[in-house]
Every structure is written in structure tokens, then in C-alpha cells.
Design a protein around this motif. Structure first.
Motif, PDB file in Angstrom:
ATOM      1  N   GLU A   1      23.990  17.842 -10.969  1.00  0.00           N
ATOM      2  CA  GLU A   1      24.541  17.993  -9.623  1.00  0.00           C
ATOM      3  C   GLU A   1      23.797  17.159  -8.581  1.00  0.00           C
ATOM      4  N   LEU A   2      22.655  16.635  -8.959  1.00  0.00           N
ATOM      5  CA  LEU A   2      21.828  15.887  -8.011  1.00  0.00           C
ATOM      6  C   LEU A   2      22.214  14.416  -7.991  1.00  0.00           C
ATOM      7  N   PRO A   3      22.107  13.783  -6.816  1.00  0.00           N
ATOM      8  CA  PRO A   3      22.365  12.334  -6.774  1.00  0.00           C
ATOM      9  C   PRO A   3      21.229  11.603  -7.488  1.00  0.00           C
ATOM     10  N   PRO A   4      21.472  10.366  -7.911  1.00  0.00           N
ATOM     11  CA  PRO A   4      20.394   9.617  -8.572  1.00  0.00           C
ATOM     12  C   PRO A   4      19.234   9.388  -7.613  1.00  0.00           C
ATOM     13  N   LYS A   5      18.038   9.291  -8.172  1.00  0.00           N
ATOM     14  CA  LYS A   5      16.858   9.035  -7.352  1.00  0.00           C
ATOM     15  C   LYS A   5      16.981   7.678  -6.688  1.00  0.00           C
ATOM     16  N   ARG A   6      16.513   7.628  -5.469  1.00  0.00           N
ATOM     17  CA  ARG A   6      16.466   6.375  -4.730  1.00  0.00           C
ATOM     18  C   ARG A   6      15.018   6.063  -4.425  1.00  0.00           C
ATOM     19  N   ARG A   7      14.550   4.974  -4.937  1.00  0.00           N
ATOM     20  CA  ARG A   7      13.182   4.561  -4.633  1.00  0.00           C
ATOM     21  C   ARG A   7      13.261   3.325  -3.761  1.00  0.00           C
ATOM     22  N   GLN A   8      12.406   3.310  -2.765  1.00  0.00           N
ATOM     23  CA  GLN A   8      12.431   2.206  -1.835  1.00  0.00           C
ATOM     24  C   GLN A   8      10.999   1.837  -1.474  1.00  0.00           C
ATOM     25  N   LYS A   9      10.699   0.590  -1.554  1.00  0.00           N
ATOM     26  CA  LYS A   9       9.376   0.112  -1.167  1.00  0.00           C
ATOM     27  C   LYS A   9       9.462  -0.340   0.283  1.00  0.00           C
ATOM     28  N   ILE A  10       8.633   0.237   1.110  1.00  0.00           N
ATOM     29  CA  ILE A  10       8.650  -0.088   2.533  1.00  0.00           C
ATOM     30  C   ILE A  10       7.300  -0.699   2.894  1.00  0.00           C
ATOM     31  N   GLU A  11       7.343  -1.912   3.350  1.00  0.00           N
ATOM     32  CA  GLU A  11       6.107  -2.566   3.765  1.00  0.00           C
ATOM     33  C   GLU A  11       5.827  -2.197   5.210  1.00  0.00           C
ATOM     34  N   VAL A  12       4.601  -1.809   5.474  1.00  0.00           N
ATOM     35  CA  VAL A  12       4.207  -1.462   6.839  1.00  0.00           C
ATOM     36  C   VAL A  12       3.139  -2.442   7.305  1.00  0.00           C
ATOM     37  N   LYS A  13       3.126  -2.685   8.590  1.00  0.00           N
ATOM     38  CA  LYS A  13       2.136  -3.594   9.162  1.00  0.00           C
ATOM     39  C   LYS A  13       0.776  -2.911   9.188  1.00  0.00           C
ATOM     40  N   VAL A  14      -0.229  -3.674   8.781  1.00  0.00           N
ATOM     41  CA  VAL A  14      -1.604  -3.171   8.796  1.00  0.00           C
ATOM     42  C   VAL A  14      -2.456  -4.181   9.541  1.00  0.00           C
ATOM     43  N   ASP A  15      -3.294  -3.701  10.416  1.00  0.00           N
ATOM     44  CA  ASP A  15      -4.178  -4.552  11.203  1.00  0.00           C
ATOM     45  C   ASP A  15      -5.085  -5.359  10.271  1.00  0.00           C
ATOM     46  N   LYS A  16      -5.219  -6.643  10.548  1.00  0.00           N
ATOM     47  CA  LYS A  16      -6.013  -7.530   9.682  1.00  0.00           C
ATOM     48  C   LYS A  16      -7.482  -7.121   9.604  1.00  0.00           C
ATOM     49  N   SER A  17      -8.001  -6.550  10.671  1.00  0.00           N
ATOM     50  CA  SER A  17      -9.406  -6.124  10.639  1.00  0.00           C
ATOM     51  C   SER A  17      -9.585  -4.954   9.665  1.00  0.00           C
ATOM     52  N   CYS A  18      -8.565  -4.094   9.565  1.00  0.00           N
ATOM     53  CA  CYS A  18      -8.628  -2.983   8.594  1.00  0.00           C
ATOM     54  C   CYS A  18      -8.610  -3.520   7.168  1.00  0.00           C
ATOM     55  N   VAL A  19      -7.749  -4.512   6.928  1.00  0.00           N
ATOM     56  CA  VAL A  19      -7.657  -5.112   5.594  1.00  0.00           C
ATOM     57  C   VAL A  19      -9.005  -5.725   5.223  1.00  0.00           C
ATOM     58  N   LYS A  20      -9.642  -6.391   6.166  1.00  0.00           N
ATOM     59  CA  LYS A  20     -10.950  -7.020   5.917  1.00  0.00           C
ATOM     60  C   LYS A  20     -11.994  -5.964   5.545  1.00  0.00           C
ATOM     61  N   LYS A  21     -12.008  -4.840   6.279  1.00  0.00           N
ATOM     62  CA  LYS A  21     -12.968  -3.763   5.977  1.00  0.00           C
ATOM     63  C   LYS A  21     -12.742  -3.201   4.578  1.00  0.00           C
ATOM     64  N   ILE A  22     -11.476  -3.035   4.208  1.00  0.00           N
ATOM     65  CA  ILE A  22     -11.150  -2.498   2.873  1.00  0.00           C
ATOM     66  C   ILE A  22     -11.583  -3.498   1.804  1.00  0.00           C
ATOM     67  N   GLN A  23     -11.298  -4.775   2.021  1.00  0.00           N
ATOM     68  CA  GLN A  23     -11.703  -5.800   1.060  1.00  0.00           C
ATOM     69  C   GLN A  23     -13.225  -5.847   0.909  1.00  0.00           C
ATOM     70  N   ASP A  24     -13.943  -5.702   2.008  1.00  0.00           N
ATOM     71  CA  ASP A  24     -15.411  -5.679   1.954  1.00  0.00           C
ATOM     72  C   ASP A  24     -15.902  -4.493   1.132  1.00  0.00           C
ATOM     73  N   ALA A  25     -15.302  -3.332   1.353  1.00  0.00           N
ATOM     74  CA  ALA A  25     -15.708  -2.137   0.600  1.00  0.00           C
ATOM     75  C   ALA A  25     -15.384  -2.300  -0.875  1.00  0.00           C
ATOM     76  N   LEU A  26     -14.206  -2.879  -1.172  1.00  0.00           N
ATOM     77  CA  LEU A  26     -13.835  -3.091  -2.571  1.00  0.00           C
ATOM     78  C   LEU A  26     -14.737  -4.104  -3.257  1.00  0.00           C
ATOM     79  N   SER A  27     -15.197  -5.085  -2.516  1.00  0.00           N
ATOM     80  CA  SER A  27     -16.055  -6.104  -3.124  1.00  0.00           C
ATOM     81  C   SER A  27     -17.385  -5.517  -3.589  1.00  0.00           C
ATOM     82  N   LYS A  28     -17.767  -4.380  -3.033  1.00  0.00           N
ATOM     83  CA  LYS A  28     -19.012  -3.721  -3.453  1.00  0.00           C
ATOM     84  C   LYS A  28     -18.851  -3.005  -4.788  1.00  0.00           C
TER      85      LYS A  28
END
Length: 168
Positions: free
Chosen positions: A76-103
Motif C-alpha cells: 500500500e506504500l508508495p515507492p521510496k524516493r531518495r534524493q541527494k540535496i547539496e547544501v552550501k557550506v562555508d569554505k572556512s568550515c570545509v578547511k577546518k574539517i579538512q585540517d582535522a581529517l588530515s590529523k
């Protein structure tokens, strides 16, 4: 969904709304299902307990609750709908995450996963012992990964807010 309440007293308001003919007043309900005890501070009764739980469950199961299994309603349920939504992320946040990952390099991540898998596979302890061992391993290996995970979630908030605002 299933309302997950910890105590019978927490169910009363909902039950009274659904079946006022069965659950007429809290005092009767409380005496029957909440194991009232004198409260030494207020002088009133404390309804934080539970009594006649099997009876309450029987009443709920036979007159209020509707339980349908996924396998019975899947058609009785409709088929699942999956959707990838890209959201804007501040470049300074991305840099901080990359720095943490590099450790934390890939071999450390792989080692962490192997250690945690070994905790589950090799142990003969009971569940409490296993959980204690997992918590111990987390403290050793998880801080960098957890920090990156948290930072990623926080970095997405403004973009998610913007997306929600746009669709509303």
C-alpha cells in the motif's frame, strides 16, 4: 508510530483524548495503574509507579492500539524516493574539517575499525563487559573522527536552513 512512554501516568492524557468513555478521570486511572504513594514533600500522592500493567496492556492492545506490520502494508506504500540535496557550506568550515581529517590518516581509521570489530568478535564477556570495552576503545580512537563528524553536521546547518526556507 508507537508512543514510547516510560510510565503509565504519561499515557493518561492521550488515552483520555482517544477514549474518554473508558479513561474518565485521572484519579481512578492513577489508583489502578500508577501505584500511588504518599509524597512526603507535597503531602499529596506520587503517581510515578506502575501496577496492573498486564491489564493496561490488554485494554490498550484490544481497544486502542493499531499495529500493522511492514510486510502487511508494504504493497500500500508508495515507492521510496531518495534524493541527494547539496547544501552550501562555508569554505572556512570545509578547511577546518579538512585540517582535522588530515590529523587522522587512513591507516589509523582502518586500525580503529579493526580494533572495534575485535572488541565485538573476540570477547566472551556479557553485554555490559562488551559495552565497557567498546567505550574504552572509543576514547582511544574516536576523538578525531567524532570531531570531524560533529563539525560536518554543524557546517551543514545554515545550508539546510536555507533549503527548508526555500521549499516552504
Amino acid at each position: 508510530g508507537t508512543p514510547a512512554f516510560a510510565k503509565p501516568k504519561e499515557l493518561y492524557t492521550l488515552l483520555h483524548i482517544i477514549r474518554p468513555d473508558v479513561f474518565t478521570n485521572f484519579r481512578e486511572y492513577g489508583y489502578r495503574y500508577c501505584d500511588p504513594k504518599p509524597n512526603r514533600f507535597s503531602g499529596g500522592l506520587d503517581y510515578n509507579g506502575a501496577t496492573n500493567i498486564k491489564e493496561l496492556h490488554f485494554i490498550l492492545f484490544n481497544s486502542i492500539m493499531i499495529r500493522r506490520l511492514k510486510k502487511h502494508v508494504l504493497s500500500e506504500l508508495p515507492p521510496k524516493r531518495r534524493q541527494k540535496i547539496e547544501v552550501k557550506v562555508d569554505k572556512s568550515c570545509v578547511k577546518k574539517i579538512q585540517d582535522a581529517l588530515s590529523k587522522t590518516n587512513n591507516s589509523e581509521l582502518s586500525s580503529m575499525i579493526d580494533n572495534l570489530m575485535g572488541v565485538y568478535v573476540d570477547t566472551k564477556d556479557d553485554l555490559d563487559g562488551q559495552m565497557a570495552r567498546v567505550e574504552s576503545e572509543k576514547k582511544k580512537d574516536y576523538p578525531q573522527v567524532l570531531q570531524c563528524y560533529t563539525m560536518t553536521g554543524l557546517a551543514k546547518i545554515p545550508g539546510i536552513q536555507e533549503y527548508i526556507h526555500d521549499i516552504l
